[in-house]
Design an enzyme around this catalytic site. Structure first.
Site, mmCIF file in Angstrom:
data_model
loop_
_atom_site.group_PDB
_atom_site.id
_atom_site.type_symbol
_atom_site.label_atom_id
_atom_site.label_comp_id
_atom_site.label_asym_id
_atom_site.label_seq_id
_atom_site.Cartn_x
_atom_site.Cartn_y
_atom_site.Cartn_z
ATOM 1 C CB ALA A 1 -0.871 -0.004 1.247
ATOM 2 N N GLY B 1 0.410 -5.434 0.372
ATOM 3 C CA GLY B 1 -0.542 -5.430 -0.739
ATOM 4 C C GLY B 1 0.070 -5.970 -2.019
ATOM 5 C CD GLU C 1 -3.035 -8.215 1.372
ATOM 6 O OE1 GLU C 1 -2.825 -7.008 1.168
ATOM 7 O OE2 GLU C 1 -3.787 -8.637 2.268
ATOM 8 C CD GLU D 1 0.210 -6.303 5.051
ATOM 9 O OE1 GLU D 1 1.056 -7.152 5.411
ATOM 10 O OE2 GLU D 1 -0.311 -6.313 3.926
#
Ligand code: NAI
Length: 673
Positions: free
Chosen positions: A61, A100, A103, A123
């Site tokens: 992110a 992310g 992911e 995270e």
């Protein structure tokens, strides 16, 4: 922010573009959504590859968007749509796929990675959960235990480990995007039924409860460590100086003396903290090299941190006279007492009377250096770790005469440089290196008794260290310790018989000295405890020469090798280090266990999810630590450091209180003195 083009006739190639790590900003997400739509709608496109520009897949992110109002397409449906696509989507992972980024890769049908890439869901270290499918897809792909480990520790895994875990389908040494495009062509038209991870079921587990219990312990360690970091800021010294009653002095202009490995990094760290810096180096060649190296280190740091630093905040000089008007000096010349004495005498004359004089020595006596100056109360150690502009740890070493203001100023400056500053007392090796010495010694002894570097390193790496002791030694250079041992009169390989392995009545292993005599200094020479493909090579390979050398060494000294298991490696190496930690607490060199734990996590790679060595001792149980140390001491009576320290025994005698109560036991003892 995501470039789209068709390659090799039928592959839609989507390249994320958001330097430095191709973070998933709103415009990158929009770019991905648009490009995927385009690829799926184009009849000529039969498969898709997603990659990142400049050798990085995706760092996750965009933290610059944290706390702001959400804009652009959200991540979860975007990844879901990729997974639901009816054409194969391949992630081509170079550099890193983190948070992310991983992911996103898990939403793809296939994952191909370069061998040097790192993957992970970090995270948790930001207090977040991998909420874009990471907690759902990863356990379905690699099972709950392995996924839980990655999610709760936030650790990064290498491509090799990711392949072994089943996160990756293929690892390559070649151009990853080319390999992925070729692969995408080869799977064109194949069924995707077995490739959509969210449709997998989680393998049932009988011992789920104990697994979650273990995860809870890690979470407990992480929580402890979070508070430990705060505790180290509330420093105190045995003379009564404290964080809340000591006033730091303002430091606007600083100087660094000696622009070698450490001095350059310190200069960068000071400039990054917004100070103007006078950088002094007496050797012309070194000065010239530093003038080139420092600006480029600053530039790289600025790219990483998204900031700009004016290189003209640094002035260079060949003479120490240039530091006359600075508020603080950090000396980083060779580790040589006579030289440092001279430098401190000079500084004491040249500098303003109230200038703080700091040394980056890693082992020499700070009090002795202070005695060379007119104002010993203004002398402290500022012990950085290499590379100094990157490593988070700073040991602030107070001497017998250091004033509270001097300690407070160094602590605050460390904080300003983004470091975790830990105040410690003055002794050989201070806290971190003093404990490390015991750990290294045990590792050598284990080799003598039958272990191999591979076995010892594997045990430590499985425990959670990023590198085992031998790989770490190869990286930092075996010659560094050798020089210290020579200066201490220990590294004498001419000794024979039993005296070859004894110094001052204690067991000593000359293995490290012998290796250095063979010119094996570690990575820098391409040979050490492992072999490397070239000097400066990074990939450690098992070395048959070393194994022969160990066999011959054992035979020469009549040592019969025995089977050593991982448990013994961990107990011998870690418990002796912990024992030294208790000794350090007892002597007041560190004020509390949190200080030692912060030093080990930030400076020595101790796995954060194990809270630090002192917290680990608390988790294992102090009685058990005592019992094992006693057992090993009985087996090795000529290793005095295996004897449980007085404080450790006293804590056990006091019913083994939890770690947050240890300070009371230490205080009681000190008040009786
Ligand atoms: P280095 O050998 O890379 O650099 C020392 C520099 O000091 C050289 O460039 C030399 O020309 C310069 N120098 C020597 N005399 C000088 C003088 N009178 N005035 C100005 N410059 C002078 O050494 P390194 O590794 O940077 O170590 C420096 C200090 O930092 C040592 O005390 C060392 O123990 C300590 N240290 C080193 C760490 C490491 O990992 N290398 C870690 C923590 C501390």
């Amino acid at each position: 922010m995501a470039q789209y083009r068709r390659v090799s006739g039928s592959v839609g190639l989507i390249t994320l573009q958001n330097p430095p790590v191709n973070a998933l900003s709103a415009s990158v997400r929009q770019g991905i959504v648009d490009s995927v739509k385009r690829a799926l709608g184009d009849q000529k496109v039969k498969s898709v590859v997603i990659c990142g520009q400049n050798g990085v897949f995706c760092g996750g992110a965009d933290i610059r968007e944290f706390g702001r109002q959400m804009s652009g397409p959200p991540l979860v449906p975007m990844i879901h749509d990729i997974e639901a696509a009816n054409k194969p989507v391949v992630a081509a992972i170079e550099g890193s796929a983190l948070g992310g980024g991983l992911e996103l890769a898990l939403g793809c049908h296939y994952r191909i990675s370069h061998s040097k890439a790192k993957l992970g869901l970090p995270e948790v270290t930001l207090g977040l959960l991998p909420a874009a499918g990471g907690t759902q897809r990863l356990p379905r792909l690699i099972g709950v235990p392995a996924a839980l480990n990655l999610i709760t520790t936030g650790r990064h895994v290498t491509a090799a480990e990711a392949l072994q875990l089943g996160i990756l389908d293929h690892v390559t040494e070649h151009n990853t995007v080319d390999v992925a495009v070729k692969f995408a062509l080869s799977v064109t038209g194949e069924s995707l039924d077995g490739r959509r991870i969210s449709s997998f079921s989680c393998a049932p587990l009988s011992d789920l409860d104990s697994l979650f219990e273990e995860a809870m312990l890690k979470a407990r360690a992480l929580q402890y460590f979070f508070f430990a970091q705060r505790a180290v800021g509330r420093w105190s010294t045995p003379s009564g100086a404290r964080w809340d009653t000591s006033q730091p002095r303002p430091v606007r202009k600083a100087a660094v003396i000696g622009l070698g490995t450490m001095g350059r990094g310190i200069t960068v760290a000071l400039a990054q903290a917004g100070l103007s810096v006078v950088a002094v180096e007496t050797h012309a060649k070194q000065l010239m090299e530093a003038k080139k190296a420092v600006p480029s280190m600053l530039k790289r740091g600025a790219v990483r941190g998204g900031t700009t630093i004016e290189p003209d905040s640094i002035t260079y000089s060949e003479t120490v006279q240039a530091v006359a008007d600075v508020d603080l000096v950090i000396e980083a010349v060779f580790e040589d007492m006579a030289l440092k004495e001279k430098v401190f005498q000079q500084l004491s004359i040249v500098c303003k009377p109230d200038t703080l004089l700091c040394t980056n020595t890693s082992s020499l006596d700070v009090d002795h250096l202070a005695s060379q100056t007119r104002h010993p109360e203004l002398v402290v150690g500022m012990h950085f770790f290499a590379p100094a502009h990157v490593m988070k740890l700073l040991e602030v070493v107070y001497g017998r005469r250091s004033s509270p203001a001097a300690v407070a100023t160094a602590m605050q400056l460390g904080k300003k440089m983004g470091k975790v500053s830990v105040a410690v007392g003055n002794c050989r090796g201070f806290a971190g290196n003093r404990m490390l010495k015991r750990y290294l010694e045990q590792a050598f002894f284990l080799l003598e008794e039958g272990a191999t570097p591979e076995l010892v390193d594997r045990a430590l790496e499985e425990f959670g260290f990023p590198m085992g002791v031998f790989r770490m030694s190869d990286l930092s250079g075996l010659d560094v310790g050798w020089r210290v041992r020579k200066a201490d009169g220990l590294a004498d390989t001419s000794l024979t018989g039993t005296s070859a392995r004894v110094r001052q009545g204690c067991r000593y292993s000359p293995l490290g000295d012998l290796l250095c005599e063979h010119g094996r200094f570690g990575q820098k020479t391409g040979r050490g405890w492992y072999q490397y493909d070239k000097p400066g090579g990074r990939v450690a390979k098992s070395d048959p020469w070393l194994h022969n050398f160990l066999d011959e060494y054992r035979a020469r000294h009549g040592l019969v090798p025995r089977c050593i298991d991982q448990q013994e490696v961990l107990e011998r190496c870690l418990f002796v280090l912990i024992n030294e930690g208790f000794q350090i607490l007892e002597e007041g060199i560190a004020a509390g266990p949190e200080d030692i734990d912060a030093i080990y996590v930030f400076g020595y790679g101790w796995p954060r999810h194990r809270g630090g060595p002192m917290f680990y001792a608390d988790m294992v149980g102090l009685e058990r630590v005592v019992e094992r140390l006693e057992r090993y001491h009985q087996a090795h009576p000529n290793v005095p450091y295996l004897q449980p320290s007085g404080l450790l025994r006293r804590l056990v005698a006091n019913g083994s209180p939890p770690i947050h109560k240890w300070r009371n036991v230490i205080k009681n003892r000190n008040s009786q003195l």
